[in-house]
Design an enzyme around this catalytic site. Structure first.
Site, PDB file in Angstrom:
ATOM      1  N   LYS A  47      94.268 -72.597 124.353  1.00  0.00           N
ATOM      2  CA  LYS A  47      95.151 -73.827 123.917  1.00  0.00           C
ATOM      3  C   LYS A  47      93.396 -74.193 122.367  1.00  0.00           C
ATOM      4  CE  LYS A  47      96.045 -77.690 123.599  1.00  0.00           C
ATOM      5  NZ  LYS A  47      97.164 -78.399 123.392  1.00  0.00           N
ATOM      6  N   LEU A  75      95.909 -82.626 121.695  1.00  0.00           N
ATOM      7  CA  LEU A  75      95.290 -81.595 121.590  1.00  0.00           C
ATOM      8  C   LEU A  75      94.444 -81.311 123.050  1.00  0.00           C
ATOM      9  CD1 LEU A  75      94.318 -81.107 118.109  1.00  0.00           C
ATOM     10  CD2 LEU A  75      95.655 -79.741 119.693  1.00  0.00           C
ATOM     11  N   ASN A 101      91.477 -70.944 118.823  1.00  0.00           N
ATOM     12  CA  ASN A 101      92.064 -72.355 118.161  1.00  0.00           C
ATOM     13  C   ASN A 101      91.545 -72.799 118.065  1.00  0.00           C
ATOM     14  OD1 ASN A 101      94.004 -74.553 117.179  1.00  0.00           O
ATOM     15  ND2 ASN A 101      95.424 -72.686 117.130  1.00  0.00           N
ATOM     16  N   CYS A 132      98.453 -79.099 113.848  1.00  0.00           N
ATOM     17  CA  CYS A 132      98.984 -79.961 114.789  1.00  0.00           C
ATOM     18  C   CYS A 132      99.116 -81.696 114.362  1.00  0.00           C
ATOM     19  CB  CYS A 132      97.990 -80.623 115.909  1.00  0.00           C
ATOM     20  SG  CYS A 132      98.456 -81.223 116.540  1.00  0.00           S
TER      21      CYS A 132
HETATM   22  C1  LIG Z   1     103.387 -77.381 124.510  1.00  0.00           C
HETATM   23  C2  LIG Z   1     102.954 -76.609 123.606  1.00  0.00           C
HETATM   24  C3  LIG Z   1     101.281 -77.953 122.893  1.00  0.00           C
HETATM   25  C4  LIG Z   1     101.099 -77.051 121.913  1.00  0.00           C
HETATM   26  N1  LIG Z   1      99.775 -76.914 121.573  1.00  0.00           N
HETATM   27  C5  LIG Z   1      98.853 -76.442 120.354  1.00  0.00           C
HETATM   28  C6  LIG Z   1      97.712 -76.349 119.888  1.00  0.00           C
HETATM   29  O1  LIG Z   1      96.988 -77.508 121.135  1.00  0.00           O
HETATM   30  N2  LIG Z   1      97.159 -75.738 119.380  1.00  0.00           N
HETATM   31  C7  LIG Z   1      98.330 -75.372 118.055  1.00  0.00           C
HETATM   32  O2  LIG Z   1      97.333 -74.275 117.269  1.00  0.00           O
HETATM   33  N3  LIG Z   1      99.655 -75.688 118.806  1.00  0.00           N
HETATM   34  C8  LIG Z   1     100.025 -75.652 119.810  1.00  0.00           C
HETATM   35  N4  LIG Z   1     101.319 -75.392 119.846  1.00  0.00           N
HETATM   36  C9  LIG Z   1     102.238 -75.044 119.070  1.00  0.00           C
HETATM   37  C10 LIG Z   1     102.335 -73.584 118.886  1.00  0.00           C
HETATM   38  O3  LIG Z   1     101.127 -72.641 119.486  1.00  0.00           O
HETATM   39  C11 LIG Z   1     102.907 -72.503 118.732  1.00  0.00           C
HETATM   40  O4  LIG Z   1     103.077 -72.631 117.064  1.00  0.00           O
HETATM   41  C12 LIG Z   1     104.838 -73.523 118.640  1.00  0.00           C
HETATM   42  O5  LIG Z   1     105.420 -73.966 119.792  1.00  0.00           O
HETATM   43  C13 LIG Z   1     106.233 -72.558 118.151  1.00  0.00           C
HETATM   44  O6  LIG Z   1     106.039 -71.418 118.343  1.00  0.00           O
HETATM   45  P1  LIG Z   1     107.555 -71.275 120.366  1.00  0.00           P
HETATM   46  O7  LIG Z   1     108.685 -71.788 119.855  1.00  0.00           O
HETATM   47  O8  LIG Z   1     107.458 -70.200 120.670  1.00  0.00           O
HETATM   48  O9  LIG Z   1     106.572 -72.726 121.246  1.00  0.00           O
HETATM   49  C14 LIG Z   1     101.699 -76.198 121.232  1.00  0.00           C
HETATM   50  C15 LIG Z   1     102.987 -75.935 121.213  1.00  0.00           C
HETATM   51  C16 LIG Z   1     103.901 -76.247 122.840  1.00  0.00           C
HETATM   52  C17 LIG Z   1     104.624 -76.531 122.692  1.00  0.00           C
END
Ligand SMILES: Cc1cc2nc3c(=O)[nH]c(=O)nc-3n(C[C@H](O)[C@H](O)[C@H](O)COP(=O)(O)O)c2cc1C
Length: 310
Positions: A47, A75, A101, A132
């Site tokens: 995270k 975050l 990250n 973000c």
């Molecule tokens: C609940 C949640 C929390 C996320 N938190 C972060 C984060 O802290 N940092 C980050 O770079 N991306 C974060 N993301 C984005 C994911 O890493 C990813 O780029 C995005 O969800 C697309 O992938 P997916 O469709 O397979 O989930 C988050 C996504 C979700 C769903």
């Protein structure tokens, strides 16, 4: 012995297979170890870490949408010190490859996070989240911008991070741009070792009964199968523009989905919110990739990278 070579080199990070997990969807790794041995992953991506702990946004922070979800977590994380003291030992004991990250307020904070992570053995690679959508509360509803929407800022931030660490640096980009090649090229010019894409697409959902937005933050980031074709296309666009490798993600739910990203040019992939529905999704995809290669007579997974037939 593996009949198929699954090992890839993502900008200097050697991964035993091309599958990691997307930041924010896998905690700090230990949360999923009851479901499968997380050291089987090519890497564990943690995270987003900030210098100080963050409580995140006010609830509700998640809303399920057709074939996806909106989130505005904001975050929430334990902060760098607690990560190093409490979360890292598990990952190191298990011999996991770690992508840390990071999120900072300005280039100096990103540089500080990268410097300390390297000095304290907290990462094998850095992924800088310049994208973000959820940290300035409702500001995006009023037209705020993300760092990764400005190629100039991407260049500045990437240089700052690169000058602070010798670890491989990946720059994570937002899909909320007209041309993904512009920030991707800026990251490359700044010395990035790879780019990660895509982060979530900005979205909004309103409850007609209450007339209120579903998320406490008003807007949020859309993830899941709904965004996959957008993500594949952006990976394809970025790969054609770049010399450095791409870590592809966005809606990956199956082996076939992961293969699409590799064929579009990604060197490795990340499984995101699918892990919420099926905690061992990433492991099943690793196994599926090997089976696919055997079935197709492919001895090295790297041969699939960019191998889409046009
Ligand atoms: C609940 C949640 C929390 C996320 N938190 C972060 C984060 O802290 N940092 C980050 O770079 N991306 C974060 N993301 C984005 C994911 O890493 C990813 O780029 C995005 O969800 C697309 O992938 P997916 O469709 O397979 O989930 C988050 C996504 C979700 C769903």
């Amino acid at each position: 012995m593996n009949a198929v070579n699954l090992q890839v080199n993502l900008g200097g990070l050697v991964m035993k297979n091309p599958v990691t997990v997307a930041s924010g969807t896998f905690g700090y790794g230990a949360e999923y170890d009851q479901y499968f041995d997380v050291s089987r992953l090519g890497a564990v991506t943690v995270k987003s870490l900030t210098l100080k702990p963050r409580a995140g946004n006010k609830p509700p922070r998640i809303f399920e949408t057709p074939a996806g979800m909106l989130n505005a977590i904001g975050l929430q994380n334990v902060g760098l010190d607690a990560y190093l003291a409490d979360k890292l030992p598990f990952l190191r004991e298990k011999n996991c490859t770690i992508i840390a990250n990071i999120y900072g307020y300005g280039p100096d904070e990103y540089a500080e996070l990268a410097r300390r992570l390297e000095a304290e053995g907290g990462a094998d690679a850095i992924e800088a989240n310049l994208s973000c959508p959820n940290v300035h509360d409702a500001r995006h509803a009023r037209g705020g911008t993300l760092v990764s929407q400005s190629p100039e800022k991407v260049l500045e931030y990437t240089r700052a991070i690169k000058s602070a660490t010798k670890l491989p640096v990946f720059i994570k980009l937002s899909p909320n741009v007209a041309d993904i090649a512009a920030p991707a090229l800026a990251a490359q010019e700044g010395g990035a070792d790879a780019v990660s894409l895509i982060n979530t697409l900005l979205g909004m959902d309103i409850d007609p009964e209450t007339r209120r937005p579903r998320l406490g933050n008003i807007v949020g980031g859309l993830s899941g199968p709904a965004i996959r074709p957008v993500a594949v296309k952006m990976v394809w666009d970025a790969c054609r523009a770049l010399d450095i490798p791409v870590l592809g993600m966005g809606g990956i739910a199956s082996t076939g989905d992961a293969l699409q990203f590799l064929l579009a040019g990604a060197r490795a992939v990340a499984v995101g919110c699918m892990s919420f529905r099926q905690p061992d999704a990433a492991l099943k995809i690793i196994e599926g990739l090997e089976e696919y290669c055997i079935r197709q007579g492919i001895t090295d997974i790297n041969d699939l990278v960019g191998a889409v037939r046009i």
